[in-house]
Design a protein around this motif. Structure first.
Motif, short mmCIF file in Angstrom:
data_model
loop_
_atom_site.label_atom_id
_atom_site.label_comp_id
_atom_site.label_asym_id
_atom_site.label_seq_id
_atom_site.Cartn_x
_atom_site.Cartn_y
_atom_site.Cartn_z
N HIS A 1 0.86 -1.20 0.00
CA HIS A 1 0.00 0.00 0.00
C HIS A 1 0.89 1.24 0.00
O HIS A 1 1.18 1.78 1.07
N PRO A 2 1.36 1.69 -1.15
CA PRO A 2 2.16 2.92 -1.16
C PRO A 2 1.27 4.12 -0.87
O PRO A 2 0.20 4.24 -1.46
N GLU A 3 1.69 4.97 0.06
CA GLU A 3 0.90 6.17 0.34
C GLU A 3 1.27 7.31 -0.61
O GLU A 3 0.43 8.11 -0.99
N THR A 4 2.56 7.36 -0.96
CA THR A 4 3.02 8.30 -1.98
C THR A 4 3.59 7.44 -3.12
O THR A 4 3.77 6.24 -2.95
N GLU A 5 3.88 8.05 -4.26
CA GLU A 5 4.53 7.29 -5.32
C GLU A 5 5.82 6.70 -4.76
O GLU A 5 6.60 7.41 -4.14
N SER A 6 6.00 5.39 -4.96
CA SER A 6 7.11 4.71 -4.30
C SER A 6 7.91 3.88 -5.27
O SER A 6 7.37 3.32 -6.23
N VAL A 7 9.21 3.79 -5.00
CA VAL A 7 10.09 2.90 -5.75
C VAL A 7 10.68 1.90 -4.76
O VAL A 7 11.26 2.30 -3.75
N LEU A 8 10.50 0.62 -5.05
CA LEU A 8 11.05 -0.43 -4.19
C LEU A 8 12.13 -1.20 -4.94
O LEU A 8 11.90 -1.65 -6.06
N PHE A 9 13.28 -1.35 -4.31
CA PHE A 9 14.28 -2.29 -4.79
C PHE A 9 14.05 -3.60 -4.04
O PHE A 9 13.67 -3.58 -2.86
N SER A 10 14.25 -4.74 -4.70
CA SER A 10 14.11 -6.00 -3.98
C SER A 10 15.04 -7.05 -4.57
O SER A 10 15.50 -6.92 -5.71
N PHE A 11 15.33 -8.07 -3.78
CA PHE A 11 16.10 -9.20 -4.30
C PHE A 11 15.67 -10.50 -3.64
O PHE A 11 15.12 -10.49 -2.53
N SER A 12 15.89 -11.60 -4.38
CA SER A 12 15.45 -12.91 -3.90
C SER A 12 16.27 -13.99 -4.62
O SER A 12 17.06 -13.68 -5.51
N ASP A 13 16.01 -15.24 -4.27
CA ASP A 13 16.72 -16.35 -4.93
C ASP A 13 15.91 -16.89 -6.13
O ASP A 13 16.11 -18.02 -6.56
N ARG A 14 14.99 -16.08 -6.65
CA ARG A 14 14.09 -16.56 -7.71
C ARG A 14 14.83 -17.23 -8.87
O ARG A 14 14.45 -18.31 -9.33
N THR A 15 15.90 -16.60 -9.37
CA THR A 15 16.59 -17.18 -10.53
C THR A 15 17.20 -18.55 -10.21
O THR A 15 17.22 -19.45 -11.05
N CYS A 16 17.62 -18.71 -8.98
CA CYS A 16 18.17 -19.98 -8.53
C CYS A 16 17.07 -21.05 -8.55
O CYS A 16 17.25 -22.15 -9.09
N GLN A 17 15.91 -20.71 -8.01
CA GLN A 17 14.79 -21.65 -8.00
C GLN A 17 14.30 -21.96 -9.42
O GLN A 17 13.92 -23.09 -9.72
#
Ligand code: GTQ
Length: 351
Positions: free
Chosen positions: A320-336
Motif C-alpha cells: 500500500h504505497p501512500e506516496t509514489e514509491s520505488v522499491l528495490f528487492s532481491f530474492s533467490d528466484r533465478t536460482c529456483q
C-alpha cells in the motif's frame, strides 16, 4: 494438514528405532511430515528494520572498529526467526556496510556472489576486476563469484550500502572458497565506466562470447533505472500484483544479473493497492523513494525510504504505497527457476 498420519510408537517399534539409530538409520514414516510439507514451512519471519534505527548503530560501529580491521564493517540483518544464522531469508544474507571517508575495505575474493544497493552517501567506489565504479544512491552494483573486490571512500561523507549475498546457498552446497589479496587494493586497469559502455548500451563487443552466467555490467546506475520507470509509468499499465516491476538482467543471456540472486526495481503509484501475491522466493525489499505500508502474512509493516523488510517464502504480500514509491528487492528466484522449483500465486485465498 500433514501429508501422512504419523504411525503410533509401540514399545516394540521404539526398541527397533533405538537399535537402528546406532547404525545411522532412521524410519522415514516418523519424520515424513517434517521433511515433506504440503506448503513451504519456514523459520524465516516477516520483519522490518527502520533505517532511522540502523544508521546511528552503524555509525557507532564506525567509532569502534575500522573497515580495515573488520575486513568489512557490516551489520548483518539477521532474521529474528533464525538467530545466529547470518541469514535474512533461508537462502540469503543481507547486511548494511559502512565505509567512512578515507577508509578502504581491503581486496579479497570468494565464491559467493554479492550485490550492493547504495542507500546513503555518494561517491565511494567499489573495484571489481580492475575497474572502479562510483557508487551513487540507488545504484545496483554486483560482485561476481571469485572476482577480486575492494571498496574505498574518497568522498567527504560516510557511505552506506546494503549487501546481499548468497552465503547460505554456498553453505548449503558446502562450496565456499575465499582468499585475501596480497595487498590492500587491486591495481586499476580499466577506466571507470568501461563495463557500462561495453555491455550496458544494448550492444556487445562484436566478438564477445555469449552465455556467461554473470552480467559483465557491474553497476546499473539508478539514474537509468529510474528513467525507465518514469517513461513506462506514462503508459499506465500497472500489473495488479507488482505495479511496474523490472528485473535487472545479464545482457549475455537475458537471465538475472547474477546466477543465484534476482534483483528488481518497481514503481508503485500513490494510493495503489497491490493484489495479494505469494511466491516461493522469500524477498528482501528496500524502499528507495516514497512511504507506505505492506502486509505480509496479514502483519502490517509501515515503511519509509531506506528501511529494509523481508517477506518469507509463500507469505502473502500486499503493498500500500501512500506516496509514489520505488522499491528495490532481491530474492533467490533465478536460482529456483534454474532448479525448476519456483512457484507463485496471484490472489491466494488466504490473502
Ligand atoms: O563487501 O565483500 O556484507 O565479503 C559480507 C561479505 C560484504 C564484501 C558482506 C563480504 C562483503
Amino acid at each position: 494438514m500433514p501429508v501422512i498420519e504419523t504411525p503410533e510408537v509401540t514399545p516394540e517399534r521404539a526398541r527397533y528405532y533405538d537399535k537402528i539409530r546406532e547404525q545411522g538409520l532412521s524410519p522415514l514414516w516418523m519424520v515424513f511430515n517434517r521433511l515433506i510439507t504440503r506448503t513451504p514451512e519456514s523459520d524465516c519471519r516477516p520483519y522490518l528494520w527502520r533505517y532511522a534505527d540502523l544508521k546511528p548503530l552503524l555509525l557507532e560501529a564506525g567509532g569502534l572498529i575500522s573497515a580495515a580491521e573488520a575486513e568489512r564493517r557490516v551489520l548483518i540483518l539477521e532474521n529474528p526467526g533464525m538467530p545466529d544464522s547470518g541469514r535474512i531469508t533461508t537462502s540469503l544474507y543481507a547486511g548494511l556496510q559502512l565505509v567512512l571517508p578515507g577508509e578502504v575495505a581491503p581486496a579479497h575474493r570468494h565464491s559467493q556472489s554479492a550485490l550492493r544497493f547504495v542507500v546513503d552517501g555518494d561517491g565511494a567506489y567499489t573495484a571489481v576486476d580492475g575497474e572502479r565504479t562510483v557508487m551513487r544512491p540507488g545504484d545496483f552494483v554486483i560482485t561476481p563469484p571469485w572476482a577480486w573486490h575492494d571498496h574505498g571512500n574518497e568522498s567527504g561523507e560516510p557511505m552506506i550500502w546494503m549487501d546481499g549475498l548468497d552465503i547460505p546457498v554456498l553453505q548449503f552446497f558446502d562450496a565456499s572458497f575465499a582468499e585475501p589479496y596480497s595487498g590492500d587494493l587491486q591495481p586499476v586497469t580499466r577506466q571507470t565506466g568501461d563495463s557500462l559502455a561495453r555491455f550496458g548500451a544494448n550492444m556487445l563487443p562484436v566478438d564477445h562470447a555469449r552465455g556467461g552466467s554473470v552480467s559483465p555490467i557491474f553497476n546499473y546506475p539508478y539514474a537509468r533505472s529510474r528513467e525507465a520507470l518514469e517513461q513506462l509509468k506514462r503508459q499506465e499499465e500497472w500489473d495488479p500484483c507488482h505495479g511496474l516491476k523490472l528485473c535487472y538482467v545479464n545482457p549475455l543471456n537475458g537471465d538475472a544479473a547474477m546466477p543465484t540472486i534476482s534483483a528488481f526495481i518497481q514503481l508503485l503509484p500513490a494510493g495503489f493497492e497491490t493484489a495479494p501475491y505469494r511466491s516461493t522466493d522469500a524477498t528482501v525489499f528496500t524502499p528507495v523513494e516514497g512511504r507506505g505500508f505492506s502486509t505480509i502474512a496479514g502483519q502490517r509493516f509501515d515503511w519509509a525510504e531506506k528501511d529494509v523488510f523481508v517477506a518469507p517464502s509463500w507469505a502473502t504480500v500486499v503493498h500500500h504505497p501512500e506516496t509514489e514509491s520505488v522499491l528495490f528487492s532481491f530474492s533467490d528466484r533465478t536460482c529456483q527457476e534454474k532448479l525448476g522449483i519456483f512457484r507463485e500465486q496471484r490472489n491466494p485465498d488466504d490473502g
